[in-house]
Design an enzyme around this catalytic site. Structure first.
Site, short mmCIF file in Angstrom:
data_model
loop_
_atom_site.label_atom_id
_atom_site.label_comp_id
_atom_site.label_asym_id
_atom_site.label_seq_id
_atom_site.Cartn_x
_atom_site.Cartn_y
_atom_site.Cartn_z
N LYS A 283 6.48 -4.08 -18.08
CA LYS A 283 6.50 -3.38 -19.38
C LYS A 283 5.36 -3.89 -20.26
CE LYS A 283 11.48 -2.56 -19.48
NZ LYS A 283 12.80 -3.03 -19.88
N GLN B 198 15.90 -7.29 -23.15
CA GLN B 198 16.26 -6.98 -21.76
C GLN B 198 17.73 -7.34 -21.52
OE1 GLN B 198 14.10 -5.51 -19.50
NE2 GLN B 198 15.82 -5.40 -18.10
N ASP C 215 14.93 1.67 -26.93
CA ASP C 215 15.84 1.89 -25.79
C ASP C 215 16.95 2.88 -26.15
OD1 ASP C 215 15.42 0.90 -23.31
OD2 ASP C 215 16.20 -1.09 -23.73
#
Ligand code: NDP
Length: 300
Positions: A54, A98, A121
Site C-alpha cells: 500500500k 490494518q 476504508d
C-alpha cells in the site's frame, strides 16, 4: 474455457495511471498533495507485506505516504492517540489501520476514532451511512473494485439479478448497497441460506466473498453470467513441492469458466483492485476535505 478472463491486474494498473493523473492535477491546480497514512500494530507477516504494498503504490501515484509500524504490545491508548494526531494533520487525507489489531486493542474503538472525512476504508458508522443513502464519500475498497470490473464487462447492470455470497461488513454488505444503486435485483446469501445452488443458478452476476476454497461449483453458474471471485484461500499444493501452498478463490474456476461469460481469476482478479481503490478513495477524501468535487471515474 469459454469465459472472458477479467484481468484485474491490468485494470488496476490503468486505474493507478488515472489516479496519478488526478493527483498531478490536484497538485498543479490546487496545491494539494493527497496523503495516506497506514498504521500496523504487530508483526503479522501477511499484513506487513500488504501494508508495504500500500505504502509503495501510494508513492508511485505521486501521493504523500506515511507508514507507522507499532510493536505488538503497543497500548490501545497510544494507537488512539496516533489516530487523533493523524485526524488533525492537514497533510493526511486518508487513514488506514490494518485489521485485525492485537486482542488487547478494541478494533471498533480504533475505527470509530478515525475521522469519517479520512476513513478511506469506509469502516466508520458515518461512512457506512453515507454509502447507504448515496452521499459522496469513500466507498469500501474491495466492493468498489468489483463494481469497476463489472461495469467494464457489462453494458448495463440495471435489472440484472446479482447474487452476493457473504454478508460481511467489509465486502458483502457494501457490495449489496453498490449493486442496489446500479438497479440490480440483489440477493445476499450467507451460511444459513437454503438452496444456494438454486439461488446462484438465477444470477446474472455472482460475487463470491466467503473464504472457502472452490465452494461455488461451476455447474451452479447460469450460462452467460459474470462471476467475480473475491475469495483468497491458501491451500496445500503438493505438486509445487513439499509444504508448498497456492492461493485459490471461492469459485471452482475451470468449470465455472466453461459456463460464465466473464470471470475473475484468483490471484490477479479482485485482489489488485483493492489497493488501487484505496488510492482512489484517498483522492476522493482529499478532494472532499478541500471542498472539491471528487473525480467521477473514481467514485461509484
Ligand atoms: P467473512 O468471514 O467476514 O465473511 C464470510 C461470509 O461468508 C459470511 O457472511 C458467512 O456467512 C458466509 N459464508 C460462510 N460459509 C458459507 C456457506 N457455506 N455458504 C454461504 N455463505 C457462507 O469474510 P470476508 O467478507 O472478510 O472475506 C471473504 C473472502 O474474501 C475471504 O476469502 C477473504 O480473504 C477475501 N477477501 C479478499 C479481498 C481482496 O482484496 N480480494 C478483500 C477482502 C476479503 P455468515 O454471515 O452466516 O457467517
Amino acid at each position: 474455457m469459454t469465459a472472458k478472463l477479467i484481468d484485474g491486474k491490468a485494470f488496476a494498473e490503468g486505474l493507478r495511471g488515472r489516479i496519478a493523473g488526478h493527483v498531478a492535477r490536484l497538485k498543479s491546480e490546487h496545491g494539494i498533495t493527497p496523503g495516506l497514512a497506514v498504521v500496523i500494530v504487530g508483526h503479522d507477516p501477511g499484513s506487513q507485506i500488504y501494508v508495504s504494498q500500500k505504502a509503495k503504490q501510494t508513492v508511485e501515484v505521486g501521493m504523500h505516504s506515511e507508514k507507522y509500524e507499532l510493536p505488538e504490545d503497543t497500548p490501545e491508548a497510544e494507537v488512539l492517540a496516533l489516530v487523533e494526531k493523524l485526524n488533525a494533520d492537514p497533510a493526511i487525507h486518508g487513514i488506514l489501520v490494518q485489521m485485525p489489531v492485537p486482542p488487547h486493542i478494541d478494533g471498533n474503538k480504533i475505527i470509530t476514532t478515525i475521522s469519517p472525512d479520512k476513513d478511506v476504508d469506509c469502516f466508520t458508522p458515518a461512512s457506512v451511512g453515507k454509502l447507504q443513502i448515496g452521499l459522496p464519500g469513500p466507498v469500501s475498497c474491495t466492493p468498489l473494485g468489483c463494481l469497476m470490473l463489472l461495469r467494464d464487462n457489462l453494458p448495463s447492470l440495471a435489472g440484472l439479478n446479482a447474487v452476493i455470497i457473504g454478508r460481511s461488513n467489509l465486502v458483502g454488505k457494501p457490495m449489496a448497497q453498490l449493486l442496489l444503486r446500479e438497479n440490480c435485483t440483489v440477493t445476499v446469501a450467507h451460511s444459513k441460506t437454503r438452496d444456494l445452488p438454486g439461488i446462484v443458478a438465477e444470477a446474472d452476476i455472482v460475487i463470491a466473498a466467503v473464504g472457502r476454497p472452490h465452494m461455488v461449483r461451476g455447474e451452479w453458474i447460469k450460462p452467460g453470467a459474470v462471476v467475480i471471485d473475491v475469495g483468497i484461500n491458501r491451500i496445500p499444493a503438493p505438486d509445487k513441492g513439499e509444504g508448498k501452498t497456492r492461493v485459490v478463490g471461492d469459485v471452482e474456476f475451470a468449470s465455472a469458466a466453461e459456463r460464465a461469460a466473464a470471470i475473475t481469476p484468483v490471484p490477479g482478479g479482485v485482489g489488485p483492485m483493492t489497493i488501487a481503490c484505496l488510492l482512489a478513495n484517498t483522492v476522493t477524501t482529499a478532494s472532499l476535505i478541500n471542498g472539491l468535487v471528487p473525480p467521477r471515474d473514481l467514485t461509484p
